[in-house]
Write a protein that holds these residues in place. Structure first.
Motif, PDB file in Angstrom:
ATOM      1  N   ARG A   4     -18.652  -0.560  24.415  1.00 23.89           N
ATOM      2  CA  ARG A   4     -18.232  -1.830  23.813  1.00 23.89           C
ATOM      3  C   ARG A   4     -19.368  -2.846  23.736  1.00 23.89           C
ATOM      4  NH1 ARG A   4     -12.983  -1.341  27.283  1.00 23.89           N
ATOM      5  NH2 ARG A   4     -11.559  -0.453  25.765  1.00 23.89           N
ATOM      6  N   THR A   5     -20.441  -2.593  24.464  1.00 22.46           N
ATOM      7  CA  THR A   5     -21.593  -3.490  24.447  1.00 22.46           C
ATOM      8  C   THR A   5     -22.432  -3.177  23.213  1.00 22.46           C
ATOM      9  OG1 THR A   5     -21.630  -3.527  26.849  1.00 22.46           O
ATOM     10  CG2 THR A   5     -23.625  -4.234  25.743  1.00 22.46           C
ATOM     11  N   ARG A   6     -22.743  -4.198  22.466  1.00 19.98           N
ATOM     12  CA  ARG A   6     -23.529  -3.972  21.250  1.00 19.98           C
ATOM     13  C   ARG A   6     -24.967  -3.633  21.616  1.00 19.98           C
ATOM     14  NH1 ARG A   6     -21.641  -4.783  16.365  1.00 19.98           N
ATOM     15  NH2 ARG A   6     -23.704  -5.137  15.555  1.00 19.98           N
ATOM     16  N   ARG A  50     -27.906   0.598  17.064  1.00 19.87           N
ATOM     17  CA  ARG A  50     -27.274   0.242  15.787  1.00 19.87           C
ATOM     18  C   ARG A  50     -28.319   0.072  14.679  1.00 19.87           C
ATOM     19  NH1 ARG A  50     -21.890  -0.838  16.688  1.00 19.87           N
ATOM     20  NH2 ARG A  50     -21.390  -1.115  18.865  1.00 19.87           N
ATOM     21  N   HIS A  51     -29.486  -0.452  15.043  1.00 16.52           N
ATOM     22  CA  HIS A  51     -30.568  -0.594  14.065  1.00 16.52           C
ATOM     23  C   HIS A  51     -31.021   0.785  13.581  1.00 16.52           C
ATOM     24  CE1 HIS A  51     -34.034  -2.253  12.018  1.00 16.52           C
ATOM     25  NE2 HIS A  51     -34.792  -1.375  12.650  1.00 16.52           N
ATOM     26  N   LYS A  52     -31.129   1.731  14.505  1.00 15.75           N
ATOM     27  CA  LYS A  52     -31.518   3.091  14.116  1.00 15.75           C
ATOM     28  C   LYS A  52     -30.480   3.702  13.172  1.00 15.75           C
ATOM     29  CE  LYS A  52     -34.392   4.809  17.846  1.00 15.75           C
ATOM     30  NZ  LYS A  52     -34.535   5.836  18.883  1.00 15.75           N
ATOM     31  N   ALA A  53     -29.199   3.488  13.475  1.00 17.01           N
ATOM     32  CA  ALA A  53     -28.139   4.028  12.615  1.00 17.01           C
ATOM     33  C   ALA A  53     -28.218   3.406  11.230  1.00 17.01           C
ATOM     34  CB  ALA A  53     -26.770   3.772  13.245  1.00 17.01           C
ATOM     35  N   CYS A  62     -26.522   5.693   8.420  1.00 18.52           N
ATOM     36  CA  CYS A  62     -25.296   6.291   8.949  1.00 18.52           C
ATOM     37  C   CYS A  62     -24.490   5.293   9.798  1.00 18.52           C
ATOM     38  CB  CYS A  62     -25.610   7.552   9.757  1.00 18.52           C
ATOM     39  SG  CYS A  62     -26.627   7.277  11.215  1.00 18.52           S
ATOM     40  N   GLN A  63     -24.635   4.018   9.523  1.00 20.76           N
ATOM     41  CA  GLN A  63     -23.924   2.992  10.291  1.00 20.76           C
ATOM     42  C   GLN A  63     -22.398   3.170  10.265  1.00 20.76           C
ATOM     43  OE1 GLN A  63     -25.123   0.797  12.404  1.00 20.76           O
ATOM     44  NE2 GLN A  63     -23.158  -0.137  12.831  1.00 20.76           N
ATOM     45  N   PRO A  64     -21.774   3.407   9.105  1.00 25.58           N
ATOM     46  CA  PRO A  64     -20.313   3.589   9.107  1.00 25.58           C
ATOM     47  C   PRO A  64     -19.877   4.804   9.930  1.00 25.58           C
ATOM     48  CG  PRO A  64     -21.079   3.172   6.882  1.00 25.58           C
ATOM     49  CD  PRO A  64     -22.298   3.393   7.733  1.00 25.58           C
ATOM     50  N   GLU A  65     -20.614   5.903   9.811  1.00 18.43           N
ATOM     51  CA  GLU A  65     -20.288   7.102  10.573  1.00 18.43           C
ATOM     52  C   GLU A  65     -20.479   6.860  12.074  1.00 18.43           C
ATOM     53  OE1 GLU A  65     -21.457   8.283   6.459  1.00 18.43           O
ATOM     54  OE2 GLU A  65     -22.342   6.970   7.957  1.00 18.43           O
ATOM     55  N   PHE A  66     -21.549   6.163  12.412  1.00 17.62           N
ATOM     56  CA  PHE A  66     -21.818   5.839  13.809  1.00 17.62           C
ATOM     57  C   PHE A  66     -20.694   4.989  14.392  1.00 17.62           C
ATOM     58  CE2 PHE A  66     -23.565   2.903  16.975  1.00 17.62           C
ATOM     59  CZ  PHE A  66     -24.082   3.787  17.899  1.00 17.62           C
ATOM     60  N   GLN A  67     -20.311   3.957  13.675  1.00 12.82           N
ATOM     61  CA  GLN A  67     -19.256   3.069  14.161  1.00 12.82           C
ATOM     62  C   GLN A  67     -17.926   3.810  14.272  1.00 12.82           C
ATOM     63  OE1 GLN A  67     -19.787   0.049  15.493  1.00 12.82           O
ATOM     64  NE2 GLN A  67     -17.689   0.336  16.162  1.00 12.82           N
ATOM     65  N   SER A  68     -17.668   4.712  13.358  1.00 14.95           N
ATOM     66  CA  SER A  68     -16.446   5.510  13.411  1.00 14.95           C
ATOM     67  C   SER A  68     -16.414   6.374  14.678  1.00 14.95           C
ATOM     68  CB  SER A  68     -16.347   6.396  12.165  1.00 14.95           C
ATOM     69  OG  SER A  68     -15.244   7.245  12.244  1.00 14.95           O
ATOM     70  N   LEU A  69     -17.541   6.977  15.005  1.00 11.38           N
ATOM     71  CA  LEU A  69     -17.612   7.786  16.223  1.00 11.38           C
ATOM     72  C   LEU A  69     -17.426   6.933  17.477  1.00 11.38           C
ATOM     73  CD1 LEU A  69     -20.549  10.214  15.427  1.00 11.38           C
ATOM     74  CD2 LEU A  69     -18.151  10.803  15.782  1.00 11.38           C
ATOM     75  N   VAL A  70     -18.038   5.769  17.505  1.00 12.61           N
ATOM     76  CA  VAL A  70     -17.876   4.865  18.650  1.00 12.61           C
ATOM     77  C   VAL A  70     -16.405   4.501  18.820  1.00 12.61           C
ATOM     78  CG1 VAL A  70     -18.401   2.550  19.541  1.00 12.61           C
ATOM     79  CG2 VAL A  70     -20.231   3.954  18.587  1.00 12.61           C
ATOM     80  N   THR A  71     -15.745   4.172  17.730  1.00 11.44           N
ATOM     81  CA  THR A  71     -14.327   3.813  17.773  1.00 11.44           C
ATOM     82  C   THR A  71     -13.483   4.967  18.294  1.00 11.44           C
ATOM     83  OG1 THR A  71     -14.634   2.255  15.958  1.00 11.44           O
ATOM     84  CG2 THR A  71     -12.389   2.985  16.379  1.00 11.44           C
ATOM     85  N   LYS A  72     -13.759   6.181  17.810  1.00 14.94           N
ATOM     86  CA  LYS A  72     -13.016   7.357  18.272  1.00 14.94           C
ATOM     87  C   LYS A  72     -13.249   7.615  19.753  1.00 14.94           C
ATOM     88  CE  LYS A  72     -12.908   9.778  13.872  1.00 14.94           C
ATOM     89  NZ  LYS A  72     -13.431  10.919  13.100  1.00 14.94           N
ATOM     90  N   LEU A  73     -14.501   7.486  20.188  1.00 19.20           N
ATOM     91  CA  LEU A  73     -14.818   7.692  21.602  1.00 19.20           C
ATOM     92  C   LEU A  73     -14.112   6.677  22.487  1.00 19.20           C
ATOM     93  CD1 LEU A  73     -18.624   8.525  21.502  1.00 19.20           C
ATOM     94  CD2 LEU A  73     -16.814   9.981  22.396  1.00 19.20           C
ATOM     95  N   ILE A  74     -14.111   5.425  22.072  1.00 19.97           N
ATOM     96  CA  ILE A  74     -13.436   4.385  22.845  1.00 19.97           C
ATOM     97  C   ILE A  74     -11.956   4.703  22.972  1.00 19.97           C
ATOM     98  CG2 ILE A  74     -12.691   1.958  22.790  1.00 19.97           C
ATOM     99  CD1 ILE A  74     -15.511   1.279  21.733  1.00 19.97           C
ATOM    100  N   SER A  75     -11.338   5.092  21.886  1.00 20.50           N
ATOM    101  CA  SER A  75      -9.917   5.426  21.902  1.00 20.50           C
ATOM    102  C   SER A  75      -9.635   6.599  22.835  1.00 20.50           C
ATOM    103  CB  SER A  75      -9.447   5.748  20.486  1.00 20.50           C
ATOM    104  OG  SER A  75      -8.104   6.132  20.488  1.00 20.50           O
ATOM    105  N   GLN A  76     -10.443   7.631  22.730  1.00 23.87           N
ATOM    106  CA  GLN A  76     -10.271   8.818  23.567  1.00 23.87           C
ATOM    107  C   GLN A  76     -10.454   8.467  25.049  1.00 23.87           C
ATOM    108  OE1 GLN A  76     -12.814  12.028  22.380  1.00 23.87           O
ATOM    109  NE2 GLN A  76     -12.226  13.323  24.082  1.00 23.87           N
TER     110      GLN A  76
END
Length: 62
Positions: free
Chosen positions: A18-20, A25-28, A33-47
């Motif tokens: 959850r920490t930015r 994020r700059h590398k993504a 691949c920023q949208p894909e990266f953020q999607s994975l982070v969201t899925k991981l947090i949920s899991q």
């Protein structure tokens, strides 16, 4: 309240996700691949949140 190492580690991982982390994020963004990266982070947090809830329930039930 009782705790256990698994609950502690799940909570730490969730805090970390959850920490930015601007460097990552700059590398993504640079790789396009920023949208894909953020999607994975969201899925991981949920899991991890689901696993944390399950572990807390197990701890309460014991």
């Amino acid at each position: 309240m009782k705790t256990n190492p698994k609950i502690d580690s799940l909570q730490l991982m969730l805090t970390d996700l959850r920490t930015r982390n601007e460097h990552i994020r700059h590398k993504a963004a640079f790789k396009g691949c920023q949208p894909e990266f953020q999607s994975l982070v969201t899925k991981l947090i949920s899991q991890l949140e689901q696993e944390l809830t399950s572990e807390k329930k197990l701890l309460r039930d014991n």
